[in-house]
Design a protein around this motif. Structure first.
Motif, PDB file in Angstrom:
ATOM      1  N   PRO A  60       0.835  -1.252   0.220  1.00  0.00           N
ATOM      2  CA  PRO A  60      -0.156   0.138  -0.101  1.00  0.00           C
ATOM      3  C   PRO A  60       0.837   1.200   0.012  1.00  0.00           C
ATOM      4  O   PRO A  60       0.260   2.383  -0.516  1.00  0.00           O
ATOM      5  CB  PRO A  60      -0.604   0.031   1.256  1.00  0.00           C
ATOM      6  CG  PRO A  60      -0.007  -1.175   2.239  1.00  0.00           C
ATOM      7  CD  PRO A  60       0.734  -1.994   1.246  1.00  0.00           C
ATOM      8  N   GLY A  61       1.839   1.209   0.548  1.00  0.00           N
ATOM      9  CA  GLY A  61       2.870   2.369   0.474  1.00  0.00           C
ATOM     10  C   GLY A  61       2.332   3.310   1.677  1.00  0.00           C
ATOM     11  O   GLY A  61       1.359   3.172   2.281  1.00  0.00           O
ATOM     12  N   LEU A  62       3.218   3.857   2.340  1.00  0.00           N
ATOM     13  CA  LEU A  62       3.083   4.973   3.467  1.00  0.00           C
ATOM     14  C   LEU A  62       3.904   6.257   3.283  1.00  0.00           C
ATOM     15  O   LEU A  62       5.404   6.207   3.205  1.00  0.00           O
ATOM     16  CB  LEU A  62       3.455   4.145   4.788  1.00  0.00           C
ATOM     17  CG  LEU A  62       3.553   4.912   6.235  1.00  0.00           C
ATOM     18  CD1 LEU A  62       2.069   5.364   6.439  1.00  0.00           C
ATOM     19  CD2 LEU A  62       3.944   4.388   7.322  1.00  0.00           C
ATOM     20  N   VAL A  63       3.356   7.293   3.166  1.00  0.00           N
ATOM     21  CA  VAL A  63       3.695   8.734   3.456  1.00  0.00           C
ATOM     22  C   VAL A  63       3.291   9.315   4.430  1.00  0.00           C
ATOM     23  O   VAL A  63       2.419   9.793   4.479  1.00  0.00           O
ATOM     24  CB  VAL A  63       3.508   9.245   1.922  1.00  0.00           C
ATOM     25  CG1 VAL A  63       4.087  10.775   1.948  1.00  0.00           C
ATOM     26  CG2 VAL A  63       3.701   8.619   0.732  1.00  0.00           C
ATOM     27  N   SER A  64       4.435   9.185   5.405  1.00  0.00           N
ATOM     28  CA  SER A  64       4.112  10.198   6.710  1.00  0.00           C
ATOM     29  C   SER A  64       4.596  11.697   6.460  1.00  0.00           C
ATOM     30  O   SER A  64       5.283  11.783   6.050  1.00  0.00           O
ATOM     31  CB  SER A  64       5.188   9.585   7.751  1.00  0.00           C
ATOM     32  OG  SER A  64       4.889  10.288   8.842  1.00  0.00           O
ATOM     33  N   LEU A  65       3.341  12.400   6.545  1.00  0.00           N
ATOM     34  CA  LEU A  65       3.703  13.936   6.298  1.00  0.00           C
ATOM     35  C   LEU A  65       4.645  14.422   7.255  1.00  0.00           C
ATOM     36  O   LEU A  65       5.547  15.139   6.836  1.00  0.00           O
ATOM     37  CB  LEU A  65       2.129  14.550   6.352  1.00  0.00           C
ATOM     38  CG  LEU A  65       1.402  14.631   5.054  1.00  0.00           C
ATOM     39  CD1 LEU A  65       0.979  13.200   4.657  1.00  0.00           C
ATOM     40  CD2 LEU A  65       0.197  15.470   5.220  1.00  0.00           C
ATOM     41  N   PRO A  66       4.479  14.277   8.505  1.00  0.00           N
ATOM     42  CA  PRO A  66       5.578  14.867   9.532  1.00  0.00           C
ATOM     43  C   PRO A  66       7.118  14.511   9.117  1.00  0.00           C
ATOM     44  O   PRO A  66       7.773  15.503   8.740  1.00  0.00           O
ATOM     45  CB  PRO A  66       5.122  14.425  10.651  1.00  0.00           C
ATOM     46  CG  PRO A  66       3.908  14.263  10.843  1.00  0.00           C
ATOM     47  CD  PRO A  66       3.458  13.583   9.230  1.00  0.00           C
ATOM     48  N   SER A  67       7.264  13.138   8.849  1.00  0.00           N
ATOM     49  CA  SER A  67       8.566  13.036   8.539  1.00  0.00           C
ATOM     50  C   SER A  67       8.953  13.234   7.175  1.00  0.00           C
ATOM     51  O   SER A  67      10.034  13.647   6.869  1.00  0.00           O
ATOM     52  CB  SER A  67       8.835  11.272   9.172  1.00  0.00           C
ATOM     53  OG  SER A  67       8.007  10.671   8.169  1.00  0.00           O
ATOM     54  N   THR A  68       8.101  13.025   6.173  1.00  0.00           N
ATOM     55  CA  THR A  68       8.476  13.458   4.549  1.00  0.00           C
ATOM     56  C   THR A  68       8.776  14.641   4.692  1.00  0.00           C
ATOM     57  O   THR A  68       9.727  15.297   4.021  1.00  0.00           O
ATOM     58  CB  THR A  68       7.283  12.886   3.948  1.00  0.00           C
ATOM     59  OG1 THR A  68       6.964  11.726   3.926  1.00  0.00           O
ATOM     60  CG2 THR A  68       7.434  13.198   2.514  1.00  0.00           C
TER      61      THR A  68
END
Length: 213
Positions: A170-178
Motif C-alpha cells: 500500500p505504501g506509506l507517506v508520513s507527512l511529518p517525517s516526509t
C-alpha cells in the motif's frame, strides 16, 4: 493487555475476502493463483508459505506498548501476499494521547477495525473537507485511497486496531517525517510553502530528527 479475541480473528478473516475490500483493491490482476518468489522452488511451497505469525508477539503481551506501534503484514513481510491485493497492519496505541500521525497510503484504501479501546479518527478529502469520527471497539471506518488520515487515542486506556489495506504494497507517506524529517527539503521551500520563517521550519525538523546514538 493486548488480546486479539477469537471473535475478532474470525471477523478479520471475513474482511480479507470481503467484496468491499476487493472492490477497493488497486493491485494488478495476476494470471496464477499465487506468485512464487524468484528465489523459491515452486515444488517446495507448503502451507507455511501462506502463513504469517508476526502478530503472535503482540497477542501475548502482558503490558501495553510504551509508544504507538505498527506491526505490518504487507508483501515485504509476508511474500505470499504478492498479487493478492490485500495486507494488514496491527496498530497499538498506549493510553493518554498516542497518535498514528497524519499519513497517506498512495496505493490502497484502508478499512480500520477497532479491536480494543477507543479511537478518534479522521481524513481530509481532495476537496479539503474534513471527516472525523469517534470509534469504539467493534467499529469500522474506511479511509479512502490516497487521502490524508490519522488515528488518535485520547482516552485513558490502551487501544488496538487492525487495518486491512487493499494492496499487498500500500505504501506509506508520513507527512511529518516526509516534510520535516529525513527528506532534507530546503528550509526556504518549506518556509514559503507554509508561510512561516526558516527558524520555525528548523524547530520542526529538530523535533523530528532521530535521537543521537
Amino acid at each position: 493487555m493486548v488480546r486479539l479475541s477469537y471473535t475478532y480473528t474470525i471477523v478479520l478473516v471475513a474482511l480479507s475476502v470481503s467484496a468491499p475490500l476487493a472492490a477497493l483493491a488497486g493491485d494488478p490482476d495476476i494470471l496464477t493463483d499465487y506468485i512464487v518468489p524468484a528465489d523459491a522452488n515452486a515444488g517446495a511451497i507448503t502451507g507455511a508459505f501462506f502463513t504469517y505469525t508476526g502478530f503472535r508477539a503482540a497477542r501475548n503481551m502482558t503490558t501495553p506498548v510504551p509508544n504507538f506501534t505498527a506491526i505490518k503484514a504487507t508483501m515485504a513481510e509476508f511474500p505470499a501476499l504478492n498479487g493478492q491485493s490485500v495486507s494488514y497492519v496491527l496498530l497499538m496505541f498506549p493510553a493518554g494521547g498516542s497518535v498514528n500521525p497524519t499519513h497517506t497510503h498512495p496505493r490502497a484504501a484502508e478499512l480500520l477495525l477497532v479491536v480494543d479501546g477507543a479511537l478518534s479518527v479522521g481524513f481530509v478529502d481532495t476537496a479539503g473537507k474534513l471527516y472525523t469520527q469517534d470509534l469504539a471497539a467493534g467499529d469500522m471506518f474506511v479511509f479512502p485511497k490516497g487521502t490524508v488520515h490519522w488515528q488518535f487515542n485520547q482516552g485513558d486506556k490502551p487501544a488496538t486496531a487492525l487495518a486491512a489495506l487493499g494492496s499487498a504494497a500500500p505504501g506509506l507517506v508520513s507527512l511529518p517525517s516526509t516534510l520535516f524529517g529525513a527528506s532534507n527539503i530546503d528550509d526556504n521551500v518549506l518556509a514559503k510553502s507554509f508561510k512561516t520563517d526558516v527558524a520555525t521550519i528548523q524547530k520542526l525538523k529538530a523535533g523530528l530528527a532521530p535521537p543521537k546514538k
